[in-house]
Structures are given as C-alpha cells and as structure tokens.
Design a protein around this motif. Structure first.
Motif, PDB file in Angstrom:
ATOM      1  N   VAL A   1       2.165  14.664   7.816  1.00  0.00           N
ATOM      2  CA  VAL A   1       1.051  13.863   7.300  1.00  0.00           C
ATOM      3  C   VAL A   1       1.042  14.006   5.780  1.00  0.00           C
ATOM      4  CG1 VAL A   1      -1.467  13.583   7.239  1.00  0.00           C
ATOM      5  CG2 VAL A   1      -0.359  14.228   9.381  1.00  0.00           C
ATOM      6  N   ILE A   2       0.838  12.875   5.093  1.00  0.00           N
ATOM      7  CA  ILE A   2       0.744  12.897   3.626  1.00  0.00           C
ATOM      8  C   ILE A   2      -0.604  12.294   3.227  1.00  0.00           C
ATOM      9  CG2 ILE A   2       1.774  12.123   1.439  1.00  0.00           C
ATOM     10  CD1 ILE A   2       4.460  11.825   2.987  1.00  0.00           C
ATOM     11  N   MET A   3      -1.440  13.112   2.596  1.00  0.00           N
ATOM     12  CA  MET A   3      -2.769  12.668   2.145  1.00  0.00           C
ATOM     13  C   MET A   3      -2.708  12.374   0.651  1.00  0.00           C
ATOM     14  SD  MET A   3      -6.046  12.245   1.769  1.00  0.00           S
ATOM     15  CE  MET A   3      -7.028  12.608   3.207  1.00  0.00           C
ATOM     16  N   LEU A   4      -3.082  11.156   0.271  1.00  0.00           N
ATOM     17  CA  LEU A   4      -3.116  10.795  -1.147  1.00  0.00           C
ATOM     18  C   LEU A   4      -4.541  10.959  -1.666  1.00  0.00           C
ATOM     19  CD1 LEU A   4      -0.971   7.524  -1.044  1.00  0.00           C
ATOM     20  CD2 LEU A   4      -0.227   9.906  -1.204  1.00  0.00           C
ATOM     21  N   ALA A   5      -4.734  11.905  -2.559  1.00  0.00           N
ATOM     22  CA  ALA A   5      -6.075  12.155  -3.109  1.00  0.00           C
ATOM     23  C   ALA A   5      -6.009  12.167  -4.634  1.00  0.00           C
ATOM     24  CB  ALA A   5      -6.639  13.462  -2.550  1.00  0.00           C
ATOM     25  N   VAL A   6      -5.236  11.234  -5.164  1.00  0.00           N
ATOM     26  CA  VAL A   6      -5.123  11.079  -6.619  1.00  0.00           C
ATOM     27  C   VAL A   6      -6.175  10.062  -7.059  1.00  0.00           C
ATOM     28  CG1 VAL A   6      -2.669  11.660  -6.647  1.00  0.00           C
ATOM     29  CG2 VAL A   6      -3.354   9.260  -6.400  1.00  0.00           C
ATOM     30  N   PRO A   7      -6.454   9.946  -8.366  1.00  0.00           N
ATOM     31  CA  PRO A   7      -7.386   8.909  -8.830  1.00  0.00           C
ATOM     32  C   PRO A   7      -6.940   7.528  -8.326  1.00  0.00           C
ATOM     33  CG  PRO A   7      -6.866  10.429 -10.607  1.00  0.00           C
ATOM     34  CD  PRO A   7      -5.966  10.785  -9.471  1.00  0.00           C
ATOM     35  N   ILE A   8      -7.911   6.650  -8.078  1.00  0.00           N
ATOM     36  CA  ILE A   8      -7.584   5.350  -7.462  1.00  0.00           C
ATOM     37  C   ILE A   8      -6.502   4.597  -8.238  1.00  0.00           C
ATOM     38  CG2 ILE A   8      -8.478   3.088  -6.850  1.00  0.00           C
ATOM     39  CD1 ILE A   8     -10.987   4.214  -6.145  1.00  0.00           C
ATOM     40  N   LEU A   9      -6.614   4.607  -9.561  1.00  0.00           N
ATOM     41  CA  LEU A   9      -5.641   3.815 -10.317  1.00  0.00           C
ATOM     42  C   LEU A   9      -4.251   4.460 -10.357  1.00  0.00           C
ATOM     43  CD1 LEU A   9      -7.780   2.306 -13.227  1.00  0.00           C
ATOM     44  CD2 LEU A   9      -7.341   1.408 -10.925  1.00  0.00           C
ATOM     45  N   ALA A  10      -4.124   5.685  -9.835  1.00  0.00           N
ATOM     46  CA  ALA A  10      -2.795   6.320  -9.738  1.00  0.00           C
ATOM     47  C   ALA A  10      -2.161   6.074  -8.368  1.00  0.00           C
ATOM     48  CB  ALA A  10      -2.909   7.822 -10.007  1.00  0.00           C
ATOM     49  N   MET A  11      -2.941   5.522  -7.423  1.00  0.00           N
ATOM     50  CA  MET A  11      -2.444   5.352  -6.040  1.00  0.00           C
ATOM     51  C   MET A  11      -1.200   4.453  -6.001  1.00  0.00           C
ATOM     52  SD  MET A  11      -4.460   6.802  -3.611  1.00  0.00           S
ATOM     53  CE  MET A  11      -6.095   7.536  -3.507  1.00  0.00           C
ATOM     54  N   GLU A  12      -1.247   3.353  -6.758  1.00  0.00           N
ATOM     55  CA  GLU A  12      -0.158   2.375  -6.687  1.00  0.00           C
ATOM     56  C   GLU A  12       1.171   3.017  -7.074  1.00  0.00           C
ATOM     57  OE1 GLU A  12      -1.046  -1.314  -8.595  1.00  0.00           O
ATOM     58  OE2 GLU A  12       0.751  -2.251  -7.726  1.00  0.00           O
ATOM     59  N   LYS A  13       1.121   3.823  -8.143  1.00  0.00           N
ATOM     60  CA  LYS A  13       2.342   4.471  -8.626  1.00  0.00           C
ATOM     61  C   LYS A  13       2.876   5.471  -7.579  1.00  0.00           C
ATOM     62  CE  LYS A  13       3.844   7.244 -12.449  1.00  0.00           C
ATOM     63  NZ  LYS A  13       3.183   8.328 -13.153  1.00  0.00           N
TER      64      LYS A  13
ATOM     65  N   GLY B   1      10.737   9.674   7.339  1.00  0.00           N
ATOM     66  CA  GLY B   1      10.779   9.765   8.793  1.00  0.00           C
ATOM     67  C   GLY B   1       9.569   9.069   9.397  1.00  0.00           C
ATOM     68  N   ALA B   2       8.896   9.765  10.338  1.00  0.00           N
ATOM     69  CA  ALA B   2       7.734   9.154  11.000  1.00  0.00           C
ATOM     70  C   ALA B   2       6.423   9.660  10.412  1.00  0.00           C
ATOM     71  CB  ALA B   2       7.801   9.445  12.494  1.00  0.00           C
ATOM     72  N   ALA B   3       6.459  10.154   9.169  1.00  0.00           N
ATOM     73  CA  ALA B   3       5.241  10.744   8.586  1.00  0.00           C
ATOM     74  C   ALA B   3       4.098   9.723   8.566  1.00  0.00           C
ATOM     75  CB  ALA B   3       5.525  11.227   7.165  1.00  0.00           C
ATOM     76  N   VAL B   4       2.884  10.217   8.808  1.00  0.00           N
ATOM     77  CA  VAL B   4       1.679   9.404   8.732  1.00  0.00           C
ATOM     78  C   VAL B   4       1.122   9.542   7.316  1.00  0.00           C
ATOM     79  CG1 VAL B   4      -0.726   9.261   9.532  1.00  0.00           C
ATOM     80  CG2 VAL B   4       1.136   9.604  11.187  1.00  0.00           C
ATOM     81  N   LEU B   5       0.762   8.408   6.708  1.00  0.00           N
ATOM     82  CA  LEU B   5       0.186   8.436   5.361  1.00  0.00           C
ATOM     83  C   LEU B   5      -1.295   8.091   5.439  1.00  0.00           C
ATOM     84  CD1 LEU B   5       2.869   6.285   3.464  1.00  0.00           C
ATOM     85  CD2 LEU B   5       2.874   8.741   3.841  1.00  0.00           C
ATOM     86  N   THR B   6      -2.083   8.724   4.580  1.00  0.00           N
ATOM     87  CA  THR B   6      -3.499   8.371   4.515  1.00  0.00           C
ATOM     88  C   THR B   6      -3.975   8.597   3.087  1.00  0.00           C
ATOM     89  OG1 THR B   6      -5.665   8.701   5.553  1.00  0.00           O
ATOM     90  CG2 THR B   6      -4.315  10.671   5.265  1.00  0.00           C
ATOM     91  N   ASP B   7      -5.195   8.144   2.796  1.00  0.00           N
ATOM     92  CA  ASP B   7      -5.712   8.342   1.442  1.00  0.00           C
ATOM     93  C   ASP B   7      -7.215   8.593   1.500  1.00  0.00           C
ATOM     94  OD1 ASP B   7      -6.608   5.570   1.878  1.00  0.00           O
ATOM     95  OD2 ASP B   7      -7.073   5.619  -0.265  1.00  0.00           O
ATOM     96  N   ALA B   8      -7.778   8.941   0.319  1.00  0.00           N
ATOM     97  CA  ALA B   8      -9.210   9.243   0.252  1.00  0.00           C
ATOM     98  C   ALA B   8      -9.892   8.436  -0.843  1.00  0.00           C
ATOM     99  CB  ALA B   8      -9.400  10.748   0.003  1.00  0.00           C
TER     100      ALA B   8
END
Ligand code: NAD
Length: 288
Positions: A69-81, A92-99
């Motif tokens: 599992v990969i959780m993205l908890a960077v500032p919103i404007l950094a998400m795209e990068k 592989g089959a990793a699940v991605l999510t964000d906050a």
C-alpha cells in the motif's frame, strides 16, 4: 492486536497527516513494515526517532520496492508530481491512496498519470487535523472517531477499496464513501468557505487597524470565529487553488445572502434579522 492487514506500507509525506497514519498503524501492528519517504531530511530523521516509521528512504523508487500500500500525504499541489513519478515505477499490485483535502484535482491527476493502474487508486480525505503540522505533531490517535471520506470511482477495484477502508477503520475512524463531486461541494461549504472568511476577516481588520490595536478589544466570539485563521497558509493556498470551482459556487451564494443581510441592516429591518438569526440558531443546534 490483530494480524497485520498489509505487508509493506509506504507513506509519502511524513507530516501531520501521513505521520499520524503511519504511527497509528504501526502502533496497532497493522503492517509488517512501515517505510517513510519525505523530501526533508530532518523529517525523515525525526520519523524514525519518534517511532512513526520503521525506516525511511529519500528516493520514492527505493521506498516503493515491494510496497503493498502506498499512501500519498504530500501537499495537494505536490500530488501530481509524485503521481507522475509513481507511474514510471514497477509497483506490481500495490494499492495507492491519498489524504488530500480536495479530491477532484487529485483524481484528475491520478487518472492522467496512472493509466490502467488508476483502478487501484483509492482517493481519500481524513476530516481530522489541527493547526499543527510536521512529523513532530504525528499522533497515532488523531483519526479516532473522526470521519474519513473515501471517494471511489466507477472503475475503482473493490478489493483495493476494502483494504484502504479497513486501514482507516483499524485507526478507529468513521469511514464514509461518497462521490468526488459531492465531497468537494460539501468540503467547500463546511471547511473551505469558513477558512476563507476567517483568514479574510482577520486580514481585513488588521490592515484597517494601526499596530493591530483593534485586536486588544477582541473577545471570545472573535477568538472562536477566527481560530482557524491560525492554520497553515501554504496548505490553504493549495486547497483554494485545487478546489476553485466548488469554492466559487458556495462563495457566490454566500455573497448574495450577505448582501441581503447588508440590506436588512441598511433599512433597519429588525424582523428580517431576527428571522435569519433564529433560523441559524435552530440549524446550529442540530449539529452541536
Ligand atoms: P505537512 O506540511 O505537515 O506535511 C507534508 C510533508 O510532505 C512534509 O513533511 C513535506 O516535506 C513532505 N513533502 C512535500 N513534497 C513532497 C514530495 N514531493 N515528496 C515527498 N515528500 C514531500 O502537511 P499535512 O498537514 O500532513 O498535509 C498533508 C496532506 O494531507 C495534504 O494534501 C493536505 O491537504 C491533507 N490534509 C491535511 C489536513 C490538516 O488539517 N493538516 C487534514 C486533512 C488532509
């Protein structure tokens, strides 16, 4: 303690939100390993020292090897990068999510960057936080009894959604699912507009007042109303750039209601004012 839900959790962005997610899951034994990534070396050092993660990497590619599992908890404007960097890796089959606090713009960026892998991306937003930021503020109990909104799309993989849902529930969060559009409308109304009003009011009074003298007379009501003007300016700048359309819709509706109130004050219409204030008090009693 129950059996771990995931093998390797990678948290990208070790601030208040990512740090609290990592720490809470680690404390509850929900992951066999928690790996942190952050641009800031001091945050990486502190995250290990404070027990927020098992280890840290400075490079996203190194951190994501073998991730479940990969959780993205960077500032919103950094998400795209970050999403564009992830797209180049073999996950592989990793699940991605964000906050991220606004969903439409993160979902658009994820769809563009991830292609077929977009089905394993589960957009999310914990409605929890504080005026504090950074890994020092990470708190494994931050999400307890707080709402977490997941905004799955038609193509979101059911297993990926169930896994992310389960991780938040393991942190005692109260998880709800809704559409991306509904999320952005609701948050624009209940969170983004009040922050705009608080920042705007304090700034307006500050530049009308010599040496901020006016604030010496501020009482409890002013303090309550403007507490949120103490929030992180950079994070809020990101949110207003990311959720522009929904914020403009609610702001325009509010402006026209404010104009009606102004006219009532102008013509000394006590009956109208009493009606508005009474309705507002009754409405407020429903949620407080
Ligand atoms: P924060 O400033 O405390 O932490 C962000 C961290 O991300 C920092 O440590 C920073 O060094 C790191 N970072 C920035 N760019 C990076 C990159 N490209 N790669 C790796 N690391 C990077 O912020 P936060 O309050 O934890 O917010 C994180 C996310 O959570 C934001 O998207 C925000 O919208 C969302 N959120 C915040 C709150 C809140 O109240 N603070 C609530 C809900 C959701």
């Amino acid at each position: 303690r129950s059996a771990p839900l995931v093998g390797r959790l990678v948290v990208v962005g070790l601030g208040l939100i990512g740090g609290s997610f990592a720490k809470g899951l680690r404390e509850r034994g929900m992951c066999r390993e928690v790996v942190g990534v952050d641009l800031d070396a001091e945050s990486r050092r502190l995250a290990v020292q404070l027990g927020v993660v098992d280890r840290c990497e400075s490079e996203l590619a190194a951190a994501c090897v073998g991730a479940d599992v990969i959780m993205l908890a960077v500032p919103i404007l950094a998400m795209e990068k970050v999403l564009a960097q992830l797209a180049d890796l073999d996950l592989g089959a990793a699940v991605l999510t964000d906050a991220g606090s606004a969903k439409g713009n993160v979902v658009r960026a994820a769809r563009r960057a991830l292609g077929e892998r977009f089905a394993r991306f589960v957009p999310g937003h914990p409605i929890a936080g504080s005026e504090k930021s950074g890994v020092e503020a990470a708190n494994g109990k931050l999400y307890r009894r707080h709402k977490v909104i997941l905004t799955p799309l038609a193509e979101t993989d059911a297993g990926a959604l169930a896994l992310v849902d389960g991780l938040w529930r393991a942190l005692d969060a109260d998880v709800e699912h809704m559409s991306v559009e509904h999320h952005d409308e609701v948050l624009a109304a209940t969170s983004h507009l009040p922050h705009l009003l608080a920042f705007g009011l304090v700034d307006s009074l500050a530049h009308q007042s010599e040496n901020l003298e006016i604030f010496r007379y501020a009482a409890g009501g002013f303090r309550d109303f403007t507490r949120i003007a103490g929030s992180d300016p950079l994070m809020w700048h990101d949110i207003f750039l990311a959720n522009r359309e929904a914020v403009l819709r609610i702001l325009d509706r509010f402006r026209s209601d404010l104009d009606v109130l102004r006219e009532a004050v102008d013509r000394g219409d006590g009956h109208h004012l009493l009606g508005v204030f009474t309705r507002a008090r009754v409405a407020r009693e429903h949620f407080s």
